[in-house]
Design an enzyme around this catalytic site. Structure first.
Site, PDB file in Angstrom:
ATOM      1  CE  LYS A   1     -16.040  26.300 -28.483  1.00 54.63           C
ATOM      2  NZ  LYS A   1     -16.157  24.840 -28.480  1.00 54.63           N
TER       3      LYS A   1
ATOM      4  CB  SER B   1      -0.927   0.001   1.218  1.00 57.70           C
ATOM      5  OG  SER B   1      -0.168   0.015   2.416  1.00 57.70           O
TER       6      SER B   1
ATOM      7  CB  SER C   1     -10.977  24.442 -30.118  1.00 61.63           C
ATOM      8  OG  SER C   1     -10.993  23.525 -31.196  1.00 61.63           O
TER       9      SER C   1
ATOM     10  CG  HIS D   1     -39.921  25.066 -13.551  1.00 59.71           C
ATOM     11  ND1 HIS D   1     -40.293  23.793 -13.171  1.00 59.71           N
ATOM     12  CD2 HIS D   1     -40.518  25.903 -12.667  1.00 59.71           C
ATOM     13  CE1 HIS D   1     -41.092  23.862 -12.125  1.00 59.71           C
ATOM     14  NE2 HIS D   1     -41.237  25.131 -11.778  1.00 59.71           N
TER      15      HIS D   1
ATOM     16  CE1 TYR E   1      -6.461  -2.084   9.090  1.00 57.67           C
ATOM     17  CE2 TYR E   1      -5.722  -4.357   8.894  1.00 57.67           C
ATOM     18  CZ  TYR E   1      -5.780  -3.078   8.395  1.00 57.67           C
ATOM     19  OH  TYR E   1      -5.172  -2.776   7.208  1.00 57.67           O
TER      20      TYR E   1
ATOM     21  CD  GLN F   1      -3.123  -1.954   2.339  1.00 51.54           C
ATOM     22  OE1 GLN F   1      -2.448  -2.169   3.333  1.00 51.54           O
ATOM     23  NE2 GLN F   1      -2.945  -2.621   1.211  1.00 51.54           N
TER      24      GLN F   1
ATOM     25  CG  ASN G   1      -4.391  -3.650  13.232  1.00 52.10           C
ATOM     26  OD1 ASN G   1      -3.778  -3.673  12.159  1.00 52.10           O
ATOM     27  ND2 ASN G   1      -4.933  -4.727  13.781  1.00 52.10           N
TER      28      ASN G   1
ATOM     29  CD  GLU H   1     -16.519  22.394 -20.473  1.00 49.81           C
ATOM     30  OE1 GLU H   1     -17.118  21.691 -21.287  1.00 49.81           O
ATOM     31  OE2 GLU H   1     -15.550  23.103 -20.790  1.00 49.81           O
TER      32      GLU H   1
ATOM     33  CG  ASN I   1     -13.766  25.295 -25.207  1.00 47.19           C
ATOM     34  OD1 ASN I   1     -14.764  25.811 -25.717  1.00 47.19           O
ATOM     35  ND2 ASN I   1     -12.911  24.571 -25.897  1.00 47.19           N
TER      36      ASN I   1
END
Ligand code: ARG
Length: 471
Positions: A297, A38, A291, A170, A331, A336, A124, A304, A299
């Site tokens: 363009k 890990s 772009s 709406h 544990y 992990q 642990n 986003e 953007n």
């Protein structure tokens, strides 16, 4: 070939610094090492692992388990390890996790006393403590990043206290509001996120160290002393619970999921207002991209990405809850994976928030387009209220104004250009002053209610926000 003869020496390569292995007769499979390792995720826990190890050494010293000389050899050794890792020391192939790596480096730096540090503790309670320390720090960093975004929104709102725009229900034009009011609608959810974040930080601030593997440390360590050394709020009351409690991660991931939803909604609102169709805001140069094909363009990528990232925060929360739900007490190695979700979500959020803040900070507001989008039919409610002021029941007023709106729609003209005779026909109480009720300014002026869009109410709201940020 695996050697199964019991030679009395652990079956691991001489170069390995494993924290276990005495009871095994054969080397672990490479595939097990690979899936079990890990350190790629938990390496970043190292400053916390060192800090809690120092506190543990000191506690063992106070409990009479280590001599003063051993404690200071360990503490000094940990300082050396800290400097080495800060200078770029990398994990060995045999370092299963960050705890192993710190222990290996400590043995090299401090010699024999290092072998006593793990007395009465387990990875642990160690990993639970380190992860909590990391989460507590992350809460502080996140709080600042949210504040920075709030500050940007507040500064924009301060400049928009005389700009009128349509508000939508709406996604249809509804009523006129101050643009400041509209922007501030995104400030308050973030304020609630910060309150929830503070609560998650409280939940993280429970000390597990001293719980050992599951039953509690067999040495009389003063957990209050460790708590104070490490800055925890309280000591965990049950060792079985303490080594498995990941509520603080679930809480933090929920805070991030909801914050992610809020950031996504801010992003969506500005993306929409920045389209040519709305044209209420224009994006700046430093937070937009071009772009590769279309030269014209511009953007709003950061927005986003913020909107898209909203999905992964939800995923991280669900992944952790899924990990936790079927676990037996104590544990389990499943845990992990908690850090993958936690670190990933915090990292992503610390990219998203500055991206949104930067984009919003350089917006230029197109006041004329905003104002031009406020058509007189948006004051239909004010027209009904005009009648209500003259004692007409709201239901009747609503009906009369409905007839006027229909008339305007049928004749293809704006409500305010209809002849007064149309108003009089719709309801006899309409007088010659009726068109005054159709101005957006008059509509705003009526909304000085606390939390409303009236100029005074918005000024009071902004003052409130300013003092919330100052706290
Ligand atoms: N890498 C482990 C984790 O992150 C550390 C704890 C390991 N404990 C154990 N008994 N194997 O959860």
């Amino acid at each position: 070939m695996t050697d199964t003869t019991d030679t009395g020496t652990p079956a691991q390569p001489a170069s390995s610094h494993r924290l276990w292995g005495g009871r095994f007769g054969a080397q672990t499979a490479a595939a097990l090492d690979a899936v079990n390792r890990s350190i790629g995720v938990d390496f970043r826990l190292w400053p916390h692992d060192i800090r809690l190890s120092k506190a543990w050494a000191a506690a063992l010293g106070r409990a009479g388990v280590l001599t003063d000389a051993e404690v200071s050899a360990i503490v000094q050794g940990l300082d050396v390890v800290s400097a080495q890792i800060a200078a770029g020391a990398q994990p060995d192939a045999s370092d299963e996790d960050i705890h192993t790596m710190v222990d290996r480096l400590l043995h090299a730096a401090a010699g024999a006393p290092a072998a006593k540090l793990h007395t009465g503790r387990s990875r642990n309670d160690q990993v639970a403590t380190g992860t909590r320390l990391w989460a507590m720090e992350a809460c502080r960093t996140l709080d600042q990043a949210i504040r920075d975004l709030q500050q940007v929104l507040l500064e924009q709102a301060e400049l928009l206290q005389d700009a009128i725009m349509p508000a939508y229900t709406h996604l249809q034009r509804a009523q006129p509001v101050l643009a400041a009011h509209w922007v501030m609608a995104h400030f308050w959810p973030l304020q609630r996120d910060r309150e929830r974040l503070a609560q998650a930080a409280q939940s993280a601030s429970i000390l597990p160290l001293g719980s050992g593997a599951i039953a509690g440390s067999a040495f009389p360590v003063d957990r209050e002393f460790i708590r104070e050394q490490l800055g925890f709020r309280v000591v965990s009351p049950n060792s079985i619970d303490a080594v498995a409690d990941r509520d603080f991660i679930a809480e933090l991931l929920f805070v991030l999921a909801l914050l992610g939803v809020h950031a996504s909604r801010i992003a969506e609102d500005f993306i929409l207002l920045g389209t040519s169709e709305f044209g209420f805001v224009k994006f700046g140069d430093t937070f937009t991209t071009g772009s590769s094909m279309m030269p014209q363009k511009r953007n709003p990528d950061a927005l986003e990405i913020a909107r898209g990232s909203g999905a992964r925060f939800l995923g991280d929360l669900v992944a952790l809850l899924g990990t936790l739900k079927g676990l037996p007490s104590g544990y389990n190695k499943d845990l992990q994976d908690d850090k993958r979700a936690l670190f990933g979500a915090v990292d992503a959020m610390l990219l998203v928030l500055p991206g949104v803040a930067g984009t919003v900070a350089e917006l230029s507001w197109q006041r004329e387009r905003m104002r031009a989008a406020v058509s007189s039919v948006m004051m239909a409610t004010d027209l009904a209220d005009y009648l209500v002021d003259r004692k007409v029941p709201f239901r009747d007023a609503h009906k009369a104004v409905g007839a006027i709106v229909r008339e305007a729609e049928v004749s293809g003209i704006e409500v305010h250009t209809l002849p007064l005779s149309v108003y009089a026909a719709a309801h006899p109480v309409f007088g010659d002053d009726v068109k005054e009720a159709l101005s957006p300014e008059a509509s705003l002026a009526r909304r000085e209610v606390e939390g409303g869009t009236g100029t005074g109410a918005v000024a009071r709201q902004i003052a409130k926000a300013r003092s919330a940020l100052a706290r």
